[in-house]
Every structure is written in structure tokens, then in C-alpha cells.
Design an enzyme around this catalytic site. Structure first.
Site, PDB file in Angstrom:
ATOM      1  N   CYS A   1       0.821  -1.214   0.000  1.00  0.00           N
ATOM      2  CA  CYS A   1       0.000   0.000   0.000  1.00  0.00           C
ATOM      3  C   CYS A   1       0.856   1.265   0.000  1.00  0.00           C
ATOM      4  O   CYS A   1       1.834   1.375   0.741  1.00  0.00           O
ATOM      5  CB  CYS A   1      -1.005  -0.040   1.149  1.00  0.00           C
ATOM      6  SG  CYS A   1      -0.806   1.159   2.442  1.00  0.00           S
TER       7      CYS A   1
ATOM      8  N   CYS B   1       1.237   3.298   3.117  1.00  0.00           N
ATOM      9  CA  CYS B   1       2.043   2.573   4.107  1.00  0.00           C
ATOM     10  C   CYS B   1       3.519   2.818   3.854  1.00  0.00           C
ATOM     11  O   CYS B   1       4.303   3.040   4.767  1.00  0.00           O
ATOM     12  CB  CYS B   1       1.766   1.073   4.053  1.00  0.00           C
ATOM     13  SG  CYS B   1       0.036   0.657   4.336  1.00  0.00           S
TER      14      CYS B   1
END
Ligand code: NAG
Ligand code: NAG
Length: 567
Positions: free
Chosen positions: A184, A187
Site C-alpha cells: 500500500c 504505508c
């Protein structure tokens, strides 16, 4: 005010400053023997007026910080306030350090007060050497995580958790956990910030992460619905999702507030200052000698220090708020820099945690405030589900000041004339008046609420993801009491036409996403029941779609801006 509470107060007032947050234990005649009864205690007897004590201060701070979590405890006694105790302990000069073991005086420190000498002294008499941080182990063996954590982040590093280590770390509490997926995008952006946070919270708050790609069922049992998701697990009480700004400083401040003592003592002399420094705060009153019930501690803990809860038994404060000194307790909410009570509750030791908690939640927000990345979630997703009068302002300048003044004025007027009939106690909605920097959030404000310039007004009902921008006659809301107050009334009655804060595509994506997540969870919960060709097929589709489309944070509904995120 006791010196320790003054210290706490100063610490709380100065939380914006990069102050050294060494936690000092100050002992008094009342708790000296009880506190030092077990283990090793290295106690400094000092006077705030002694130059040698002040000179020794930084060394003492460093010692306290470096030994935090070790089996040698550090404490101080202020001999100006506790003269008798210092006499009893045989103190002959300042500063005088004594080492106690299980409540008994072992030996008094003598000679030059350098860091090295104190360290060697402690090692000689306790066998405890200074924890050395110079060569942190790169990978921590499972079994060491538990012992390590008792020292709360001694190395200033992110702990990578597994389902096995997770339970122990969380049970110890005061740990900030990032749930993430390696693929992600947000992230990846957060990873270096998270490392900085771990460094910044060294010795105080544990900072950890869970890879949800590796440990799916742990993540779903913790209620992770998007990535990254940040949870704070306090030492006692329920976990809290952190949804504020993802700047290091903001997260650090927040975590530090969260591990601060639940109560801060307040004296009359400090009232004006704390009201100035906190746009919302509570004061709990107890009669002298009567302690506050544990239900209040339990109810206040989930607030994690925002707004702060002060306690007082100062007679001047009872007088100021016209409270009777009885065996009952009182809670007061103060808001918007006003030293008169915005709300008040009389309660007793029998009042339930739920009732106290509900009252605290209801009065958590100030009536007028600025919304930015840090406060957006706090306001829009508040448990009291407020209606937010949102006004765009320019980044700076006279124009901005004027608009902000007008918004504040409207808030004050609402409070005077209409607020009482719209308090949550009457089953209606709380209202918050807010302003937001239109230059900074240009595209976000435009796509979310159709705001295209400064001094525009909408009324936001975030709990339903809708907003209002016209009055019942269809004219645009304007920045005046007639327009806004009437529209607020209509919005509450449900007679005003709504607009959706998310566009169609987004709502669709969101609902598809929710469904897919539910399926994913079902699969991991009932692997045999759903281990069919059909489910596998859906999973494959899910992963493909997610990788293609969802490579970003989809927990929040406000991501529609092309170039702006509210975090
Ligand atoms: C000891 O008592 C003082 C005064 O009540 C308080 O401020 C301090 O926190 C206490 N210290 C400990 C370690 O309990
Ligand atoms: C607010 O109070 C004013 C004056 O008392 C009144 O005219 C107005 O209708 C009230 N608005 C709402 C929404 O209740």
C-alpha cells in the site's frame, strides 16, 4: 499547589515545546516510605534554590532517562517543602543522594557528581549496570520481546510483531501499533515516519507494526479495515484508533498526551492560563479529603488527554463556579477561552461509568475551532455526531482574521440564544463552528463541499456524509446569523435538501470495497466452508482490483482531493 502537580501542569501547558520529557517522581512525607518499600531507589534530596542542585539537574535528567525501565528507580524529595522528611533521612546538604533497598538506607553518595561516577556507584551497590544502547540487536528473538517491552521502547525502534508477540506487548500497554500491507502506497510513505516516531518516543511509548499480508487473521480480529491503520493500546482500557495528522510531531504529541496521568491538578491561579491554552477542558471537583471515584478515571481514560481533565478541591474554584462543597462531585466543561462553565454535571460515586463517559464525550468539542489535518477526524467523527458549520478562510491576512472573528462571534451568539434548545440532552444535535484554510485545501474543499473561495459556508453532517449549502428557499448560505441559524434548525428537522460529500464513483468504490473486505474476512474465519472455487475466484478478482485501484488509504472518506489529503 504541590510541586509535582505544578510540574505536570507546566508539562501539559508546554506540550508544544520540545521539552525534555523525563518523568520525575517527587516524593513527600506521605508517600516516601510506601514508594521506596520495594526494590532499589536512588533518591535525590534537593532544594530548588540551591545552585549545585540546578547544576546537577541535566545529569539527573540523563540518569532518570537512561535507567527508565531498569530495576533501579529514581526519585526526588524537595527539602524546602518536606523539611521534616529530609531531617528524618539525615540529609545534611544539597543535593544529597541516597540509595535505598527495600525501604532501608544502604549508602549515601559522596564526592563529585559526574554522570560516570553516579553510574559506577549504582553498579557497585546494586549490580545493575547502565543499560547500554550503543549496539541494538537488529532482529529481536521472540522470547526477548516481552522483557524488552517492560522497558517501553528502550532502543527507540519499531517492533515488528507476530501474532505470538502481539498479545504480550498489547497486554503491557502504552503501545502504538501500525497495521500495514507492504503493497500500500500510504504505508510506504508512513514507514520512515514511523521509524522517526519510534525514535522520538524512546523510553516512553512502545512503537510497533503488524504486517497484515503475513498475519491476516490477527489484523481482521483487531478490526483493521484499511491500510495503514493506527491503533493505540493504553496500559488499561480499550484501544483507540489514531486518525489525526501523520506528521511525526503530531503523532508524538498525541502519544505523549495519551500516556500522561489521567488527572492534572488545578489551582485557581492557573485557571485563566489553562483556559487560554486549551480550547476545551474539564475540571472535576471534589471536596477536600474526599477522593474522586474510580468510575471517573475509567470514563476519562479513553479521552487520552484530549481534552485534558483537571481536578481540584480549591475553595476559590468552588466559589468561582458557584458550586456547593458537598460530598457529591462536580464536572465542568470549559470551552472557547471562556472561564464560565459551558456545561456542568453533578455526580456521585454511584454514577455509572457509562453516564460519565457519555457526558464527557458530549462536551468534548469546543464550539468554535479551526479544522486542519490534526482535528478533522476528531471533529467530524466525534461520538456526538455534531453538525459542523464549516467556513473557508484565506491562509492569512486581515480578511482571514475578520472571517474567523465572525465565526467565533456566531458561535458565541448561538451559545447565548439557541444552544440550550439544541444541547444533546434534548435529543438534538450538537453544533460546532469551524473554519478551514481554503488555500491549503483548495481541491479538497471543492470536491468535497463545492467550496471555491474564501468566506463560503456549508453545514456538514459527516456522520451521513452529506452537507447543506442552501437555505430552505434555495439561496446560498451566507455568513450571518439569520442564514446559518435558520438553516441549522431546518437541517436538524431534516427539511433541508442535502448534497453528498462523496461523488458517485467514490461511494460505489467504497461499497464494493466494503463487500470485498467482508468476503475476505469470511474466508479467513471459515476457511473450510468457503474454500470453494467460487470464493477463490472472488479472492483473485479482489486482489487484482485492489492492487490496481486501491493502492492507497481507503479507510477515510475524505480522499477525494486530487492534490490534498487531510493527514
Ligand atoms: C507523592 O505525593 C505527592 C503529593 O501528593 C504527589 O505529587 C506525588 O505524585 C506522589 N509520588 C508518588 C511516586 O506517588
Ligand atoms: C435561534 O434564536 C433566534 C432568536 O432567539 C430565533 O429567532 C431563531 O429562530 C433560532 N434559530 C433556531 C434554529 O432555533
Amino acid at each position: 499547589m504541590q510541586p509535582f502537580s505544578l510540574l505536570l501542569l507546566i508539562a501539559s501547558l508546554a506540550c508544544a515545546l520540545p521539552a525534555k520529557s523525563v518523568e520525575h517522581k517527587l516524593l513527600t512525607a506521605d508517600n516516601f516510605s510506601k514508594t521506596i518499600a520495594t526494590g532499589y531507589w536512588f533518591v535525590e534530596h534537593f532544594s530548588p534554590f540551591c545552585p549545585h542542585c540546578r547544576a546537577f539537574g541535566p545529569t539527573w535528567d540523563a540518569l532518570v532517562e537512561d535507567y527508565a525501565g531498569s530495576s533501579v528507580n529514581f526519585a526526588q524529595v524537595d527539602c524546602v517543602v518536606n523539611g521534616d522528611l529530609c531531617d528524618e533521612n539525615g540529609v545534611t546538604g544539597y543535593p544529597e543522594m541516597q540509595l535505598y533497598r527495600a525501604g532501608a538506607l544502604q549508602v549515601t553518595f559522596e564526592g563529585g557528581r559526574s554522570y560516570e561516577r553516579v553510574m559506577l556507584f549504582i553498579e557497585e551497590h546494586t549490580g545493575v549496570s547502565k543499560p547500554s544502547y550503543s549496539v541494538p540487536p537488529p532482529e529481536l528473538p521472540e522470547h526477548d520481546l516481552q522483557t524488552l517491552h517492560n522497558e517501553r521502547n528502550p532502543h527507540g525502534e519499531v517492533l515488528a510483531l507476530t501474532p505470538e508477540s502481539f498479545a504480550g506487548i498489547v497486554a503491557d500497554g502504552d503501545v502504538f501499533v501500525k497495521f500495514f500491507a507492504p503493497w500500500c502506497g500510504h504505508c510506504k510513505k508512513l514507514a520512515p515516519i514511523w521509524e522517526k516516531l519510534a525514535k522520538g518516543l524512546q523510553h516512553r511509548v512502545a512503537v510497533a507494526e503488524v504486517n497484515c499480508e503475513d498475519y491476516k487473521s490477527l489484523c481482521s480480529s483487531e478490526g483493521v479495515t484499511g491500510f495503514p491503520m493506527l491503533f493505540f493500546y493504553p496500559a488499561s482500557g480499550k484501544k483507540t484508533e489514531y486518525s489525526g495528522s501523520r506528521r511525526v510531531e503530531a503523532m508524538k504529541d498525541w502519544a505523549e498526551r495519551a500516556v500522561r496521568p489521567v488527572f492534572l491538578e488545578l489551582d485557581y491561579a492557573d485557571l485563566v492560563q489553562v483556559v487560554k491554552d486549551n480550547s476545551a477542558l474539564y475540571i472535576a471537583f471534589h471536596a477536600p479529603g474526599v477522593s474522586l471515584p474510580p468510575s471517573l478515571t475509567q470514563a476519562a481514560r479513553p479521552l487520552l488527554g484530549s481534552p485534558p481533565l483537571f481536578i481540584s478541591s480549591a475553595p476559590e474554584l468552588f466559589t468561582h463556579f458557584a458550586l456547593p462543597v458537598t460530598s457529591d462531585f462536580h464536572l465542568i466543561a470549559l470551552k472557547d477561552g471562556d472561564t464560565s462553565a459551558a456545561a456542568q454535571l453533578r455526580f456521585s460515586a454511584q454514577t455509572s461509568v457509562e453516564d460519565l463517559s457519555k457526558w464527557l464525550q458530549t462536551h468534548r468539542l469546543p464550539l468554535a475551532m479551526e479544522i486542519s489535518e490534526g482535528s478533522f477526524q476528531e471533529v467530524m467523527n466525534a461520538e456526538s455526531r455534531p453538525l459542523v458549520v464549516l467556513v473557508s478562510v484565506t491562509a492569512s491576512g486581515v480578511e482571514r482574521d475578520q472571517v474567523v472573528e465572525t465565526v467565533r462571534g456566531l458561535a458565541a451568539q448561538w451559545r447565548r440564544t439557541n444552544a440550550t434548545q439544541y444541547t444533546p440532552a434534548h435529543g438534538t444535535r450538537q453544533v460546532v463552528f469551524a473554519w478551514m484554510d481554503q488555500e491549503r485545501w483548495t481541491s479538497w474543499l471543492k470536491s468535497m463541499y463545492g467550496i471555491k473561495g474564501p468566506a463560503q459556508v456549508v453545514i456538514v453532517d459527516h456522520s451521513r456524509l452529506v452537507y447543506f449549502d442552501t437555505t430552505r428557499t434555495g439561496s446560498h448560505l451566507t455568513l450571518d446569523d439569520a442564514s446559518i441559524f435558520t438553516a441549522l434548525g431546518d437541517a436538524m428537522k431534516g427539511t433541508l435538501s442535502v448534497r453528498h460529500s462523496e461523488n458517485i464513483v467514490e461511494r460505489l468504490a467504497r461499497s464494493i470495497n466494503n463487500k470485498l473486505l467482508a468476503i475476505e474476512r469470511m474466508v479467513s474465519d471459515h476457511p473450510w466452508a468457503t474454500l470453494s472455487f467460487f470464493a477463490l475466484g472472488i479472492l483473485v478478482v479482489f486482489w487484482v482490483i485492489r492492487r490496481l485501484l486501491m493502492d492507497e488509504d481507503y479507510t477515510h472518506s475524505y480522499k477525494s482531493g486530487k492534490d490534498a489529503r487531510l493527514d
